[in-house]
Structure formats: structure tokens, C-alpha cells
Design a protein around this motif. Structure first.
Motif, PDB file in Angstrom:
ATOM      1  N   TYR A  37      -9.635 -13.482   3.201  1.00  0.00           N
ATOM      2  CA  TYR A  37      -9.810 -11.981   3.198  1.00  0.00           C
ATOM      3  C   TYR A  37      -9.205 -11.500   4.414  1.00  0.00           C
ATOM      4  N   ALA A  38      -9.057 -12.039   5.452  1.00  0.00           N
ATOM      5  CA  ALA A  38      -8.170 -11.885   6.880  1.00  0.00           C
ATOM      6  C   ALA A  38      -6.790 -11.868   6.287  1.00  0.00           C
ATOM      7  N   SER A  39      -6.358 -12.726   5.776  1.00  0.00           N
ATOM      8  CA  SER A  39      -4.920 -12.628   5.154  1.00  0.00           C
ATOM      9  C   SER A  39      -4.429 -11.574   4.149  1.00  0.00           C
ATOM     10  N   LEU A  40      -5.467 -11.460   3.199  1.00  0.00           N
ATOM     11  CA  LEU A  40      -5.072 -10.240   2.145  1.00  0.00           C
ATOM     12  C   LEU A  40      -5.153  -8.962   3.042  1.00  0.00           C
ATOM     13  N   ASN A  41      -6.121  -8.780   3.795  1.00  0.00           N
ATOM     14  CA  ASN A  41      -6.147  -7.477   4.515  1.00  0.00           C
ATOM     15  C   ASN A  41      -4.892  -7.307   5.572  1.00  0.00           C
ATOM     16  N   SER A  42      -4.701  -8.393   6.215  1.00  0.00           N
ATOM     17  CA  SER A  42      -3.497  -8.203   6.966  1.00  0.00           C
ATOM     18  C   SER A  42      -2.226  -7.807   6.543  1.00  0.00           C
ATOM     19  N   ALA A  43      -2.142  -8.369   5.211  1.00  0.00           N
ATOM     20  CA  ALA A  43      -0.833  -8.004   4.333  1.00  0.00           C
ATOM     21  C   ALA A  43      -0.901  -6.604   3.933  1.00  0.00           C
ATOM     22  N   LYS A  44      -2.077  -5.967   3.841  1.00  0.00           N
ATOM     23  CA  LYS A  44      -1.967  -4.571   3.061  1.00  0.00           C
ATOM     24  C   LYS A  44      -1.749  -3.830   4.418  1.00  0.00           C
ATOM     25  N   GLU A  45      -2.227  -4.126   5.519  1.00  0.00           N
ATOM     26  CA  GLU A  45      -2.137  -3.288   6.681  1.00  0.00           C
ATOM     27  C   GLU A  45      -0.612  -3.191   7.298  1.00  0.00           C
ATOM     28  N   ASP A  46      -0.263  -4.592   7.056  1.00  0.00           N
ATOM     29  CA  ASP A  46       1.187  -4.691   7.398  1.00  0.00           C
ATOM     30  C   ASP A  46       2.056  -3.698   6.598  1.00  0.00           C
ATOM     31  N   PHE A  47       1.880  -3.729   5.372  1.00  0.00           N
ATOM     32  CA  PHE A  47       2.464  -3.006   4.260  1.00  0.00           C
ATOM     33  C   PHE A  47       2.153  -1.310   4.826  1.00  0.00           C
ATOM     34  N   LYS A  48       1.056  -0.796   4.900  1.00  0.00           N
ATOM     35  CA  LYS A  48       0.879   0.454   5.206  1.00  0.00           C
ATOM     36  C   LYS A  48       1.507   0.597   6.570  1.00  0.00           C
ATOM     37  N   GLU A  49       1.736   0.035   7.562  1.00  0.00           N
ATOM     38  CA  GLU A  49       2.296   0.354   8.806  1.00  0.00           C
ATOM     39  C   GLU A  49       3.693   0.554   8.482  1.00  0.00           C
ATOM     40  N   LYS A  50       4.284  -0.125   7.825  1.00  0.00           N
ATOM     41  CA  LYS A  50       5.780  -0.076   7.371  1.00  0.00           C
ATOM     42  C   LYS A  50       6.029   1.109   6.336  1.00  0.00           C
ATOM     43  N   HIS A  51       5.303   1.375   5.616  1.00  0.00           N
ATOM     44  CA  HIS A  51       5.391   2.226   4.537  1.00  0.00           C
ATOM     45  C   HIS A  51       4.722   3.471   4.547  1.00  0.00           C
ATOM     46  N   GLY A  52       3.531   3.683   5.341  1.00  0.00           N
ATOM     47  CA  GLY A  52       2.799   4.723   5.424  1.00  0.00           C
ATOM     48  C   GLY A  52       1.697   4.899   4.259  1.00  0.00           C
ATOM     49  N   GLU A  53       1.405   3.720   3.257  1.00  0.00           N
ATOM     50  CA  GLU A  53       0.771   3.874   2.161  1.00  0.00           C
ATOM     51  C   GLU A  53       0.437   2.187   1.922  1.00  0.00           C
ATOM     52  N   TYR A  54      -0.755   2.173   1.221  1.00  0.00           N
ATOM     53  CA  TYR A  54      -1.235   0.694   0.993  1.00  0.00           C
ATOM     54  C   TYR A  54      -0.437   0.465  -0.321  1.00  0.00           C
ATOM     55  N   PRO A  55      -0.255  -1.019  -0.409  1.00  0.00           N
ATOM     56  CA  PRO A  55       0.520  -1.439  -1.570  1.00  0.00           C
ATOM     57  C   PRO A  55      -0.210  -1.130  -2.878  1.00  0.00           C
ATOM     58  N   PRO A  56       0.565  -1.533  -3.808  1.00  0.00           N
ATOM     59  CA  PRO A  56       0.007  -1.749  -5.175  1.00  0.00           C
ATOM     60  C   PRO A  56      -1.082  -2.717  -5.400  1.00  0.00           C
ATOM     61  N   THR A  57      -1.795  -2.688  -6.506  1.00  0.00           N
ATOM     62  CA  THR A  57      -2.838  -3.915  -6.495  1.00  0.00           C
ATOM     63  C   THR A  57      -2.327  -5.159  -7.270  1.00  0.00           C
ATOM     64  N   PHE A  58      -1.345  -4.781  -8.069  1.00  0.00           N
ATOM     65  CA  PHE A  58      -0.734  -6.079  -8.883  1.00  0.00           C
ATOM     66  C   PHE A  58       0.620  -5.362  -9.319  1.00  0.00           C
ATOM     67  N   LEU A  59       1.411  -6.305 -10.195  1.00  0.00           N
ATOM     68  CA  LEU A  59       2.359  -5.674 -10.913  1.00  0.00           C
ATOM     69  C   LEU A  59       2.649  -6.582 -12.202  1.00  0.00           C
ATOM     70  N   VAL A  60       3.373  -5.845 -13.145  1.00  0.00           N
ATOM     71  CA  VAL A  60       3.702  -6.528 -14.373  1.00  0.00           C
ATOM     72  C   VAL A  60       5.094  -7.047 -14.471  1.00  0.00           C
ATOM     73  N   LEU A  61       5.460  -8.124 -14.808  1.00  0.00           N
ATOM     74  CA  LEU A  61       6.788  -8.708 -14.890  1.00  0.00           C
ATOM     75  C   LEU A  61       6.970  -9.241 -16.156  1.00  0.00           C
ATOM     76  N   SER A  62       8.053  -8.972 -16.622  1.00  0.00           N
ATOM     77  CA  SER A  62       8.457  -9.469 -17.992  1.00  0.00           C
ATOM     78  C   SER A  62       9.798 -10.180 -17.669  1.00  0.00           C
ATOM     79  N   PRO A  63       9.502 -11.404 -17.569  1.00  0.00           N
ATOM     80  CA  PRO A  63      10.835 -12.215 -17.024  1.00  0.00           C
ATOM     81  C   PRO A  63      11.957 -12.584 -18.021  1.00  0.00           C
ATOM     82  N   GLY A  64      11.513 -12.472 -19.276  1.00  0.00           N
ATOM     83  CA  GLY A  64      12.518 -12.677 -20.334  1.00  0.00           C
ATOM     84  C   GLY A  64      12.409 -11.918 -21.588  1.00  0.00           C
TER      85      GLY A  64
END
Length: 485
Positions: free
Chosen positions: A95-122
């Protein structure tokens, strides 16, 4: 008190999975936990939205119990999935690792990150479905190199702090680049849960067993309706292959779902309980996604296949009935906006973004427009977080906030959550920017087509006339009444 609740939740999950004797009691305890947790969410969610969210969560638990009881899901497989998806959620280090990533993202970009992404690799696929963009020419079809795909998954994991991804295509089980396949991704990122949209024809007994061993992948199988509708679009004999794949997954004990595109051709089927009863009760699906056909192009086929506004309202009513009365965990991408509190595109917190086989970074699988390409972003020394900072993405998030979140006393119509389908004029003139490019020629062409714009605007006007009063009474009024009491 919080730690006690967490222990109760974790123990209830374990008993639902492992202890058939106590499974019924544990399911009720889990339902109570989920109900209390969801109803205590913030004021951003309306009361009826919370009730819908609980009904969906309750449906997932209810269907999992049924499928465990029938041995359609193996306890050891679900244990692995629970460990990936929820079972390790209360590990302080994780949990600390996940929350740290989110807080680091917010500090850099001013918003929390998206919760997931969709990838179509091929883009390659082994079928030749009518009207599909995928390519049957595997050797020449566009695809991302493996290291780019791997880096996208890594950055979703590390930069977004996400442990969930959706994989689409083409046919994901056909993807191969640099001698690697999606199974190499699944194995490396064994603490990430993957939902894979697939035609399922490549899910042999051996593949199903491999998925069971991994325990972090659930296939969502595309179905057009009954055999006639599915084979008409996907090819003769495909429906039977789908049923075989489902049998293989049940035998291996892997939870799976189905994905249905709602059109004028299968509307009557989707209004009939028999369709849902068959797949949930006989085939053992664990969830269902519905996607209403999104027309990109003004051709007669696209227009004729579109769900009409009045049909969409009927599908909404059907969805509500199936969710609450039948306890079937079904989500309709447009009609179930209450489950996500509105549009989830543009990389919003609680939402997602989409990256295709060319690396184009798009707000949504149904918004085929982009500014940035992930390969260019990487070449510039930037990362996935920078890829969602274009003006188009920011415009989209600003619209989401204004429409649903900024002023909780004046909310937009939650039954019209989609920025492009339900608010086309605003999308075209207030969200899109001059540097936007279409994913393909059709997407580019419709931006300059006044008849297409008129068609979309008429759809939106008709839908608003049908749903605004329904939204006010079903979602706004019930919350006001509770507050008064």
C-alpha cells in the motif's frame, strides 16, 4: 477499527473461496462489508450511484459463489486472483508503494494518475469479422515491439501505481513480437490483474490451463448474441468454438466473462432474460460488459446498426432490472455511468487511457483521436505520465470535473456520461484541439462532415429529452429525500 474491518474482509474473502460449508455465511459478511464501505464513500457519489455500485459488487460476489459451488471456478485459481487483486491489498509495504507512486505523480502533474489503461499491442486477428478494423494478415499487421509494450505495462505499474490493465486487439492471444507473447507480460507482472478482450477461438485446453496456473488473467469473450448473430458477423462455426473455449475455461476453473456489442440487430435478444440466463446460469460467466455500437462514419451500415435513443433507455431499464433483481454483474459502457460516476476517459483518476498498436495515445477506445504517440514520448526522454498532458486530455478532464464533480449541487445528467457519444458538439468544439489527428481516415473524415455532426447532435437532443427527468427522479431526488429525512 479500520484494521479490524480489514481482517474481517480478508477472512470473508478466504472463506467464500475455500470453505464451502461456511461460504453462504461468509458471502453475507462480505456483502455487509462492501455495502458499508461503498455507502461511506464521499459526497462525489450520489446515493443511487452508491447503491448501483454495491449492486454490481454484490453481483460479482454472488456469481463467484455460484460458480465456486458448481466447480466452474477452482478455489486455487480464485485464490491466486484474490491475492493479486484484493488479497494482498492490506499489506502495508504494498500500500505504501502504491500510494507513494500516486502522490509522486500528483506532485509532478498536479493530479492523481489514472487507475488503469487499455493496451492493444497488435492489430492482427485470426477472424474476419464484418466491419472490424483488425487485420487478418498477421505478418503485416501493425503492432508494438515487445519492449515498448513491456515498458507501457511497467509504467502503468510503477508510475500510475496501478495493479490492473485491460488488453485488447486485434486478438491479444495472437500478439507476438521479438519472439515474445502476452504470456511473457502476464508472467513478469504477476502482481497485476489483466482483463483480456478475446474472440476466444485460441483458448485451447492447454491455454486455459496456463491461465489457471497464472491466476492473474480473466478473458472477456466477444459474443454477438445467439449462434445466428455471432456467426453472421464473426464467421460460420465461431459460436461453437466460443462454447468450446468456455468449456475449457470451466474445466480449468478460470473465471471469464462475455463482451456484447449492442446494435439494432441484437436489441431484441438483449431485451430477453433468456440470453442472460443462458450465459450466467448455464455457461457460468462471471460478468458481462455491453458496448453500444459507436458509429465512426456516416455510412448506412453504421447508422442502421446504431442503438436509437429510445432503445438505449430500454436497455438502461433492463440493465437496472438484471443488476438488482437477477444479481447479474453487468456493466453497460454508456448506461452504467453510475458505476464509475461518469466518463472514465482522458486519464482521469478512477479512469483510464487507451494506447493502440501504433502507439497512439487516445482518451478512450471509443474516442479515436490522438495528439501524442508513446514511441515519440519515449524518444523525448519522457514517460507515460507525460503522455496524458496534452491540451485535449486536459480539456476532457476539465469537462468531466465540471459536468460531474466540481459542483455537487449542480450535476450533469449521469445517464448521458459519454463525452463523444452524448455531448458531441461540446466534444468537437471544446475538447478537441487543432493538433488532434484521427486514428484512421474515417475518424478524420467525420470531423469535417456536417451530416455526421447533425446526426450525433440529434441523437444527443433526443436522449436528453428522454433521460433528464429519469435522472432527476432516480438519482437526484432520492439523494435529496434522504438528506431531508
Amino acid at each position: 477499527m479500520g484494521k479490524i474491518k480489514e481482517v474481517i474482509f480478508k477472512e470473508a474473502v478466504n472463506q467464500v473461496i475455500s470453505n464451502k460449508t461456511l461460504r453462504g455465511i461468509a458471502t453475507k459478511r462480505l456483502d455487509n462489508y462492501l455495502y458499508n464501505s461503498i455507502m461511506n464513500l464521499g459526497k462525489e457519489q450520489l446515493l443511487q450511484e452508491k447503491l448501483d455500485q454495491f449492486s454490481f459488487a454484490n453481483g460479482i460476489v454472488h456469481q463467484a459463489k455460484i460458480n465456486l459451488d458448481r466447480d466452474f471456478i477452482k478455489p486455487d485459481v480464485l485464490k491466486k486472483m484474490a491475492h493479486v487483486f484484493v488479497g494482498d491489498s492490506f499489506n502495508p509495504d504494498r500500500y505504501a508503494s502504491l500510494n507513494s507512486a500516486k502522490e509522486d505523480f500528483k506532485e509532478k502533474h498536479g493530479e492523481y494518475p489514472p487507475t488503469f489503461l487499455v493496451l492493444s499491442p497488435g492489430k492482427s486477428c485470426n477472424l474476419h469479422c464484418v466491419g472490424c478494423y483488425a487485420s487478418s494478415e498477421a505478418a503485416t499487421a501493425e503492432k508494438l515491439d515487445f519492449e515498448t509494450s513491456r515498458r507501457i505495462v511497467r509504467e502503468n505499474h510503477d508510475i500510475f501505481g496501478s495493479r490492473f490493465m485491460t488488453i485488447s486487439g486485434g486478438e491479444p492471444f495472437m500478439y507476438k513480437a521479438d519472439g515474445k507473447t502476452m504470456f511473457d507480460i502476464f508472467e513478469e507482472f504477476n502482481d497485476t490483474f489483466f482483463l483480456v478482450y478475446t474472440n476466444s477461438t485460441l483458448i485451447t485446453e492447454a491455454v486455459a490451463e496456463k491461465l489457471a496456473k497464472l491466476g492473474n488473467v480473466t478473458p472477456a469473450i466477444s459474443v454477438e448474441g445467439w449462434e445466428e448473430q455471432t456467426d453472421e458477423r464473426r464467421g460460420k462455426g465461431v459460436y461453437k468454438k466460443i462454447l468450446t473455449a468456455m468449456s475449457n475455461l470451466r474445466k480449468a476453473g478460470v473465471p471469464f466473462g462475455i463482451s456484447v456489442t449492442s446494435t439494432s440487430k441484437n436489441f431484441d435478444i438483449l431485451m430477453n432474460d433468456d440470453f442472460y440466463d443462458y450465459f450466467f446460469n448455464e455457461q457460468g460467466v462471471s460478468y458481462m460488459w455491453q458496448f453500444q455500437l459507436m458509429p465512426i462514419g456516416r455510412g448506412k451500415d453504421a447508422v442502421d446498426l446504431m442503438i436509437k435513443p429510445e432503445q438505449r433507455v430500454k436497455l438502461f431499464e433492463k440493465w437496472s432490472y438484471l443488476l438488482n433483481e437477477k444479481k447479474y454483474p453487468i456493466a453497460d459502457f454508456w448506461n452504467s455511468g453510475s458505476l464509475s460516476s461518469g466518463c472514465i476517459a482522458y486519464g482521469r483518476f478512477g479512469g483510464y487511457l487507451y494506447i493502440d498498436w501504433n502507439g497512439n495515445v487516445m482518451p478512450c477506445v471509443f474516442v479515436p483521436y490522438y495528439v501524442d504517440n508513446i514511441k515519440d514520448i519515449y524518444a523525448q526522454g519522457k514517460d507515460l505520465g507525460d503522455a496524458i498532458q496534452s491540451k485535449m486530455f486536459k480539456n476532457g478532464r476539465a469537462w468531466q470535473n465540471k459536468y460531474r464533480f466540481e459542483d455537487t449541487e449542480s450535476r450533469g445528467n449521469g445517464m448521458m456520461p459519454c463525452s463523444i457519444r452524448d455531448h458531441y458538439e461540446n466534444f468537437k468544439y471544446n475538447i478537441l484541439t487543432p493538433d488532434v489527428k484521427g486514428e484512421d481516415e474515417e475518424a478524420e473524415a467525420v470531423l469535417r462532415d456536417p451530416l455526421y455532426e447533425e446526426m450525433m447532435k440529434n441523437f444527443d437532443s433526443e436522449l436528453e429529452a428522454l433521460t433528464q427527468k429519469m435522472f432527476d427522479e432516480k438519482y437526484l431526488k432520492i439523494s435529496e429525500d434522504i438528506l431531508v429525512k
